[in-house]
Design a protein around this motif. Structure first.
Motif, PDB file in Angstrom:
ATOM      1  N   CYS A  91      44.381 -67.082  -4.884  1.00  0.00           N
ATOM      2  CA  CYS A  91      45.308 -65.940  -4.832  1.00  0.00           C
ATOM      3  C   CYS A  91      45.919 -65.671  -6.205  1.00  0.00           C
ATOM      4  O   CYS A  91      45.965 -64.525  -6.668  1.00  0.00           O
ATOM      5  CB  CYS A  91      46.414 -66.209  -3.826  1.00  0.00           C
ATOM      6  N   ASN A  92      46.402 -66.728  -6.853  1.00  0.00           N
ATOM      7  CA  ASN A  92      47.037 -66.568  -8.161  1.00  0.00           C
ATOM      8  C   ASN A  92      46.046 -66.074  -9.211  1.00  0.00           C
ATOM      9  O   ASN A  92      46.390 -65.238 -10.058  1.00  0.00           O
ATOM     10  CB  ASN A  92      47.662 -67.886  -8.602  1.00  0.00           C
ATOM     11  N   SER A  93      44.822 -66.579  -9.163  1.00  0.00           N
ATOM     12  CA  SER A  93      43.801 -66.149 -10.131  1.00  0.00           C
ATOM     13  C   SER A  93      43.448 -64.682  -9.943  1.00  0.00           C
ATOM     14  O   SER A  93      43.321 -63.924 -10.916  1.00  0.00           O
ATOM     15  CB  SER A  93      42.542 -67.019  -9.998  1.00  0.00           C
ATOM     16  N   LEU A  94      43.291 -64.269  -8.692  1.00  0.00           N
ATOM     17  CA  LEU A  94      42.951 -62.876  -8.415  1.00  0.00           C
ATOM     18  C   LEU A  94      44.119 -61.952  -8.756  1.00  0.00           C
ATOM     19  O   LEU A  94      43.912 -60.837  -9.239  1.00  0.00           O
ATOM     20  CB  LEU A  94      42.558 -62.712  -6.948  1.00  0.00           C
ATOM     21  N   ALA A  95      45.350 -62.412  -8.529  1.00  0.00           N
ATOM     22  CA  ALA A  95      46.512 -61.609  -8.907  1.00  0.00           C
ATOM     23  C   ALA A  95      46.564 -61.420 -10.418  1.00  0.00           C
ATOM     24  O   ALA A  95      46.875 -60.326 -10.906  1.00  0.00           O
ATOM     25  CB  ALA A  95      47.797 -62.274  -8.410  1.00  0.00           C
ATOM     26  N   ALA A  96      46.256 -62.478 -11.167  1.00  0.00           N
ATOM     27  CA  ALA A  96      46.231 -62.376 -12.630  1.00  0.00           C
ATOM     28  C   ALA A  96      45.161 -61.393 -13.082  1.00  0.00           C
ATOM     29  O   ALA A  96      45.364 -60.611 -14.026  1.00  0.00           O
ATOM     30  CB  ALA A  96      45.987 -63.753 -13.241  1.00  0.00           C
ATOM     31  N   ARG A  97      44.023 -61.414 -12.397  1.00  0.00           N
ATOM     32  CA  ARG A  97      42.952 -60.455 -12.722  1.00  0.00           C
ATOM     33  C   ARG A  97      43.414 -59.031 -12.478  1.00  0.00           C
ATOM     34  O   ARG A  97      43.168 -58.130 -13.295  1.00  0.00           O
ATOM     35  CB  ARG A  97      41.721 -60.763 -11.867  1.00  0.00           C
ATOM     36  N   GLU A  98      44.085 -58.797 -11.342  1.00  0.00           N
ATOM     37  CA  GLU A  98      44.584 -57.455 -11.033  1.00  0.00           C
ATOM     38  C   GLU A  98      45.650 -57.028 -12.040  1.00  0.00           C
ATOM     39  O   GLU A  98      45.728 -55.857 -12.411  1.00  0.00           O
ATOM     40  CB  GLU A  98      45.144 -57.414  -9.612  1.00  0.00           C
ATOM     41  N   ALA A  99      46.485 -57.973 -12.485  1.00  0.00           N
ATOM     42  CA  ALA A  99      47.514 -57.649 -13.482  1.00  0.00           C
ATOM     43  C   ALA A  99      46.875 -57.146 -14.776  1.00  0.00           C
ATOM     44  O   ALA A  99      47.346 -56.169 -15.377  1.00  0.00           O
ATOM     45  CB  ALA A  99      48.377 -58.878 -13.760  1.00  0.00           C
ATOM     46  N   ASP A 100      45.805 -57.806 -15.203  1.00  0.00           N
ATOM     47  CA  ASP A 100      45.108 -57.359 -16.416  1.00  0.00           C
ATOM     48  C   ASP A 100      44.531 -55.953 -16.228  1.00  0.00           C
ATOM     49  O   ASP A 100      44.591 -55.111 -17.132  1.00  0.00           O
ATOM     50  CB  ASP A 100      43.993 -58.349 -16.772  1.00  0.00           C
TER      51      ASP A 100
END
Length: 377
Positions: free
Chosen positions: A220-229
């Motif tokens: 979840c955290n990794s995918l959220a970071a991807r979406e933030a970028d």
């Protein structure tokens, strides 16, 4: 290539553990931990895996915790290694498969496994051998049990090999055998093929999303970071278009469609960003909860290339809710939750000095670096 199999006897071992330890002593009691060791000595593969967990997470102290845990995971999985050859029996607990795979992937490379003691078996393997074996083990786990961590590990391996042509070529036979046409309930779409690096990368994303939907907070955290970028990049593009509009009517007409399209993309990415963080935060993962709280209090999303200001999403009540969730299961990131409660909701503490002192004590215990910041508030 190996086919790691289980004869199903682990289900009886799981029942034995549940009835004689879990129901009798609970999860956290010292008596429970001692009984797990005793049951492992008697050959219960489920207890052996739990014994390995206790050593791995240093609940039981050992001079070489990761090496000892790795050997216990092998025992639980029914695996022996002789002269570099992996041999296995059907008397195995499938959850131990993915634990071994995780160590193979991360040993001397990532997180807290980067600086662990030497494990000779892994030292003697090439990276492609480690990733191939880990992939087989993780998929074998999923053939018996639904384990979000194993789903995420498959995605992690596929992503890494998709980014390296030589590595992809070396691991590709295992990928074709284990991933092509794979059907897992958590994955909505069938993995049709992984003959190219591009197909492999696409498949990795499918596994990451499935792991997140299954509640694996690290995915979840990794995918959220991807979406933030993505959000920050799109936001920067939209700002550039807005500046270009001022240059003339023709350019304005030309860019309005692009501008609207960018806004729609941003809106979709924000929905995904919130969704992934919320899954983790609602499971009391402190980093995600604090990150979501900051979004709702500031209206900002930070990516690796800057910050997007989205003031329309500001909601102080939600911010407070998620800062508080960041403190439910305390770890070093929880200190930021306490700090942000004090920073953005000072009136709560003005009326209750004892609460302020209590939270300052928590911050100091959890993360001294954050305590220094809190002292300056």
């Amino acid at each position: 290539m190996k086919d790691f199999r289980c004869d199903g006897s682990y289900k009886n071992d799981l029942k034995d553990y549940s009835e004689n330890i879990l129901e009798e002593y609970g999860v956290s009691a010292k008596s429970s931990e001692r009984e797990i060791i005793c049951m492992s000595d008697e050959g219960n593969v489920v207890a052996t895996k739990l014994y390995a967990d206790l050593v791995y997470y240093k609940k039981i102290l050992r001079k070489h915790p990761y090496r000892d845990a790795f050997n216990l995971y092998l025992k639980s999985a029914g695996i022996t290694i002789e002269d570099g050859e992996w041999k296995f029996s059907d008397r195995a607990y499938p959850l131990a498969f993915w634990n071994i795979g995780y160590i193979l992937v991360n040993y001397k490379r990532e997180s807290y496994l980067k600086y662990v003691e030497k494990i000779d078996v892994i030292e003697n393997m090439t990276l492609s051998e480690r990733l191939s074996m880990a992939l087989e083990l993780a998929v074998s786990t999923l053939e018996y049990e639904s384990v979000a961590g194993a789903i995420n590990l498959v995605g992690r391996i596929l992503k890494e090999v998709s980014e390296d042509e030589k590595l992809f070529a070396e691991v590709q036979p295992v990928i074709q055998k284990k991933i092509a046409n794979l059907v897992i309930p958590e994955i909505k779409e069938k993995i049709e093929d992984c003959e190219t690096q591009e197909q492999c990368a696409k498949a990795s994303d499918t596994f990451f999303v499935a792991a997140a939907q299954s509640g694996y907070v690290f995915a979840c955290n990794s995918l959220a970071a991807r979406e933030a970028d993505k959000i920050v990049d799109l936001y920067n593009q939209m700002s550039d278009f807005a500046k270009a509009v001022k240059k003339g009517d023709e350019e304005k007409l030309e860019s309005m469609h692009v501008d609207n399209d960018l806004k729609n993309q941003i809106d979709k990415c924000i929905i995904d960003y919130i969704c992934y963080l919320k899954i983790a935060a609602d499971r009391y993962e402190s980093y995600a909860a604090n990150r979501l709280g900051l979004f709702y209090i500031t209206g900002e999303i930070k990516g690796s290339n800057g910050t997007a200001a989205l003031k329309g999403y500001i909601d102080p009540s939600l911010a407070k809710e998620y800062f508080e969730k960041a403190t439910v299961y305390p770890d070093e990131n929880s200190a930021w939750g306490y700090l942000n409660l004090m920073k953005y909701f000072p009136k709560t503490y003005e009326k209750d000095i004892d609460l302020m002192n209590e939270h300052m004590d928590y911050i100091k215990a959890l993360n001294p670096a954050v305590y220094s910041i809190a002292m300056d508030l």
